[in-house]
Design a protein around this motif. Structure first.
Motif, PDB file in Angstrom:
ATOM      1  N   PHE A  25     -50.558   4.414 -85.522  1.00 12.98           N
ATOM      2  CA  PHE A  25     -50.780   4.368 -86.970  1.00 12.98           C
ATOM      3  C   PHE A  25     -50.009   5.482 -87.671  1.00 12.98           C
ATOM      4  O   PHE A  25     -50.119   6.647 -87.314  1.00 12.98           O
ATOM      5  N   ASP A  26     -49.203   5.097 -88.656  1.00 10.69           N
ATOM      6  CA  ASP A  26     -48.433   6.037 -89.466  1.00 10.69           C
ATOM      7  C   ASP A  26     -48.890   5.866 -90.912  1.00 10.69           C
ATOM      8  O   ASP A  26     -48.585   4.878 -91.554  1.00 10.69           O
ATOM      9  N   ARG A  27     -49.620   6.840 -91.400  1.00  9.85           N
ATOM     10  CA  ARG A  27     -50.172   6.753 -92.757  1.00  9.85           C
ATOM     11  C   ARG A  27     -49.179   7.184 -93.823  1.00  9.85           C
ATOM     12  O   ARG A  27     -49.493   7.235 -95.006  1.00  9.85           O
ATOM     13  N   GLY A  28     -47.961   7.527 -93.434  1.00  7.90           N
ATOM     14  CA  GLY A  28     -46.902   7.827 -94.392  1.00  7.90           C
ATOM     15  C   GLY A  28     -47.119   9.094 -95.190  1.00  7.90           C
ATOM     16  O   GLY A  28     -46.705   9.170 -96.346  1.00  7.90           O
ATOM     17  N   GLY A  29     -47.775  10.080 -94.607  1.00 12.49           N
ATOM     18  CA  GLY A  29     -48.000  11.332 -95.320  1.00 12.49           C
ATOM     19  C   GLY A  29     -49.216  11.311 -96.229  1.00 12.49           C
ATOM     20  O   GLY A  29     -49.562  12.328 -96.822  1.00 12.49           O
ATOM     21  N   ILE A  73     -43.261  -1.606 -86.757  1.00  8.78           N
ATOM     22  CA  ILE A  73     -41.861  -1.262 -86.515  1.00  8.78           C
ATOM     23  C   ILE A  73     -41.664  -0.772 -85.085  1.00  8.78           C
ATOM     24  O   ILE A  73     -42.415   0.079 -84.603  1.00  8.78           O
ATOM     25  N   ASP A  74     -40.618  -1.282 -84.440  1.00  7.21           N
ATOM     26  CA  ASP A  74     -40.155  -0.766 -83.156  1.00  7.21           C
ATOM     27  C   ASP A  74     -39.005   0.186 -83.466  1.00  7.21           C
ATOM     28  O   ASP A  74     -37.903  -0.244 -83.794  1.00  7.21           O
ATOM     29  N   ASP A  75     -39.264   1.496 -83.388  1.00  7.63           N
ATOM     30  CA  ASP A  75     -38.260   2.492 -83.755  1.00  7.63           C
ATOM     31  C   ASP A  75     -37.128   2.590 -82.741  1.00  7.63           C
ATOM     32  O   ASP A  75     -36.009   2.956 -83.096  1.00  7.63           O
ATOM     33  N   GLY A  86     -42.426   4.574 -82.741  1.00  5.27           N
ATOM     34  CA  GLY A  86     -42.863   3.286 -82.232  1.00  5.27           C
ATOM     35  C   GLY A  86     -41.952   2.801 -81.124  1.00  5.27           C
ATOM     36  O   GLY A  86     -40.741   2.947 -81.203  1.00  5.27           O
ATOM     37  N   THR A  87     -42.528   2.233 -80.093  1.00  5.56           N
ATOM     38  CA  THR A  87     -41.772   1.679 -78.981  1.00  5.56           C
ATOM     39  C   THR A  87     -42.043   0.186 -78.904  1.00  5.56           C
ATOM     40  O   THR A  87     -42.860  -0.349 -79.661  1.00  5.56           O
ATOM     41  N   ALA A  88     -41.380  -0.488 -77.986  1.00  6.09           N
ATOM     42  CA  ALA A  88     -41.598  -1.923 -77.823  1.00  6.09           C
ATOM     43  C   ALA A  88     -43.018  -2.201 -77.347  1.00  6.09           C
ATOM     44  O   ALA A  88     -43.635  -3.192 -77.751  1.00  6.09           O
ATOM     45  N   GLU A  89     -43.563  -1.316 -76.488  1.00  3.84           N
ATOM     46  CA  GLU A  89     -44.914  -1.514 -75.971  1.00  3.84           C
ATOM     47  C   GLU A  89     -45.970  -1.147 -77.007  1.00  3.84           C
ATOM     48  O   GLU A  89     -47.038  -1.746 -77.056  1.00  3.84           O
ATOM     49  N   ARG A  90     -45.683  -0.117 -77.795  1.00  2.91           N
ATOM     50  CA  ARG A  90     -46.634   0.351 -78.798  1.00  2.91           C
ATOM     51  C   ARG A  90     -45.879   0.699 -80.080  1.00  2.91           C
ATOM     52  O   ARG A  90     -45.528   1.855 -80.319  1.00  2.91           O
ATOM     53  N   PRO A  91     -45.632  -0.309 -80.945  1.00  3.95           N
ATOM     54  CA  PRO A  91     -44.877  -0.060 -82.176  1.00  3.95           C
ATOM     55  C   PRO A  91     -45.685   0.735 -83.195  1.00  3.95           C
ATOM     56  O   PRO A  91     -46.885   0.954 -83.039  1.00  3.95           O
ATOM     57  N   ARG A  92     -45.016   1.159 -84.237  1.00  3.78           N
ATOM     58  CA  ARG A  92     -45.612   1.983 -85.286  1.00  3.78           C
ATOM     59  C   ARG A  92     -46.065   1.082 -86.438  1.00  3.78           C
ATOM     60  O   ARG A  92     -45.312   0.264 -86.928  1.00  3.78           O
ATOM     61  N   ARG A 100     -43.452  11.772 -89.261  1.00  6.67           N
ATOM     62  CA  ARG A 100     -42.465  10.896 -88.624  1.00  6.67           C
ATOM     63  C   ARG A 100     -41.755  11.574 -87.463  1.00  6.67           C
ATOM     64  O   ARG A 100     -41.265  10.912 -86.566  1.00  6.67           O
ATOM     65  N   SER A 101     -41.671  12.900 -87.483  1.00  6.76           N
ATOM     66  CA  SER A 101     -41.026  13.591 -86.372  1.00  6.76           C
ATOM     67  C   SER A 101     -41.897  13.547 -85.120  1.00  6.76           C
ATOM     68  O   SER A 101     -41.393  13.697 -84.012  1.00  6.76           O
TER      69      SER A 101
END
Length: 122
Positions: free
Chosen positions: A97-101, A45-47, A24-30, A19-20
């Motif tokens: 893509f965030d696989r959450g660990g 998610i838009d971080d 995610g941004t508006a153009e490319r969310p997570r 996560r560090s």
């Protein structure tokens, strides 16, 4: 510390490290994936704005209507297709893509493959 606690602590460390580096941004969310023994969940998610754009899981009525229960590879692939359809309707075409660990294997990979096959790019 017993083995189960050590495993959970290692997962949390990997999750914080990933996560560090991923945002995610508006153009490319997570596209965040969370799985338990019983269910699998996915969120786009838009971080930057701290906003969930869309979500899907094995608890959704759309998934329950199929008659499938549990969290197996077929269920994960279906959830991947659901999240991709919802993201595309929300105007999101590419994600990070965030696989959450978790290891990119099994249900996590099946969810990613389902999302890709439905047209989501990452």
């Amino acid at each position: 510390m017993n083995k189960q606690q050590a495993k959970r602590a290692g997962l949390k460390r990997r999750e914080r490290r990933v996560r560090s580096k991923i945002c995610g941004t508006a153009e490319r969310p997570r596209l965040s994936v969370h799985r338990t023994n019983a269910h699998i969940y996915a969120q786009v998610i838009d971080d930057v704005d701290a906003k969930t754009i869309c979500a899907a899981s094995t608890l959704d009525a759309e998934f329950r209507a199929t008659g499938n229960l549990g969290s197996n590879k077929e269920a994960a692939e279906f959830v991947g297709k659901m999240i991709a359809d919802r993201a595309l309707k929300a105007g999101v075409e590419t994600v990070t893509f965030d696989r959450g660990g978790r290891i990119y294997h099994g249900r996590v990979k099946a969810l990613a493959d389902g999302a890709r096959s439905a047209g989501l790019k990452f």
